[in-house]
Scaffold this active site. Structure first.
Site, PDB file in Angstrom:
ATOM      1  N   TYR A   1      -0.246  -2.774 -21.918  1.00 59.15           N
ATOM      2  CA  TYR A   1       0.371  -3.313 -20.708  1.00 59.15           C
ATOM      3  C   TYR A   1      -0.464  -3.040 -19.469  1.00 59.15           C
ATOM      4  CZ  TYR A   1       4.465  -5.235 -22.842  1.00 59.15           C
ATOM      5  OH  TYR A   1       5.288  -6.040 -23.581  1.00 59.15           O
TER       6      TYR A   1
ATOM      7  N   HIS B   1       0.858  -1.191   0.000  1.00 59.83           N
ATOM      8  CA  HIS B   1       0.000   0.000   0.000  1.00 59.83           C
ATOM      9  C   HIS B   1       0.886   1.229   0.000  1.00 59.83           C
ATOM     10  CE1 HIS B   1      -2.798   3.112   0.876  1.00 59.83           C
ATOM     11  NE2 HIS B   1      -2.481   3.206   2.160  1.00 59.83           N
TER      12      HIS B   1
ATOM     13  N   HIS C   1       1.017   5.741  -1.017  1.00 57.08           N
ATOM     14  CA  HIS C   1       0.269   6.960  -1.278  1.00 57.08           C
ATOM     15  C   HIS C   1       0.845   7.600  -2.546  1.00 57.08           C
ATOM     16  CE1 HIS C   1      -1.112   7.492   3.208  1.00 57.08           C
ATOM     17  NE2 HIS C   1      -1.205   6.238   2.790  1.00 57.08           N
TER      18      HIS C   1
END
Length: 228
Positions: A129, A102, A104
């Site tokens: 892609y 994860h 930002h």
């Protein structure tokens, strides 16, 4: 080799991989400050490793990573990231997932502010892609960081897409950035990188790029097995 020795070896390998990935993400500008988290599922089924809460991913210490048992109880290391519930639900919902990232990432957070393409597809399929390496990425409505309701929403989206035969490899959390996963660190990184770069391209072109036509996407499905 005993079972305990094998477990310890698996933990050490996962620790090294998480540190390596965190350092790489920081060096290349995908993460900043103490934003983001990384986890790995241990192959022996005995739990997970996850970065500590508020850890700077570019400066991780292997011995301080949180070791969490299969039941969610923390066994060692600094206090686990507040997104632990989300990571555990992803592993439970997608048996192929072994590594979760994860971040930002700048362009993906900006995308949620500028407006995603659609609720169930944050970006249009503008490059081959993106279709082949990323696939569908739904937008998850904003909740505070660490809110356990996000885990429910992500698990629901994983299950729904799997039932449709188009399994997902990531989601985009509104105002918080992407969560991606894969069978190993390299696979998860590839999804994150292609997702962030496609967001950058789409925003740079003013969000006006036309999607690939249906026949081109069908060709990618037939030739490369793209899940679109």
């Amino acid at each position: 080799m005993t079972q305990l020795e094998a477990h310890e070896r698996a933990v050490d390998a996962a620790r090294s991989e998480i540190v390596r990935v965190g350092t790489s993400l920081f060096a290349r500008g995908y993460v900043h400050a103490a934003a983001g988290n990384i986890s790995a599922r241990l192959d022996d089924g005995l739990g997970h490793l996850i970065t500590p809460t508020d850890a700077a991913l570019g400066f991780l210490h292997a011995g301080r990573l949180a070791l969490v048992g299969a039941d969610g109880e923390q066994l060692a290391g600094d206090r686990a990231s507040k997104t632990l519930t989300l990571h555990r639900r992803i592993y439970a919902a997608d048996p192929t997932a072994r590594f979760v990232i994860h971040t930002h990432s700048t362009h993906l957070v900006a995308l949620t502010l500028a407006g995603a393409w659609r609720q169930d597809d944050v970006l249009p399929p503008i490059t081959p892609y993106y279709v082949m390496k990323v696939g569908h990425v739904p937008l998850v409505p904003y909740h505070r960081p660490g809110d356990p309701r996000v885990a429910d929403l992500v698990a629901e989206r994983i299950a729904a897409r799997a039932a449709e035969g188009t399994p997902i490899k990531g989601v985009l959390l509104d105002r918080l950035g992407p969560v991606v996963w894969g069978p190993d660190a390299a696979s998860a990184l590839a999804v994150l990188e292609e997702l962030e770069e496609t967001a950058r391209v789409w925003l740079t072109t003013g969000r006006h790029s036309e999607p690939l036509p249906d026949h081109a996407i069908a060709e990618l499905r037939d030739t490369f097995g793209a899940a679109w």
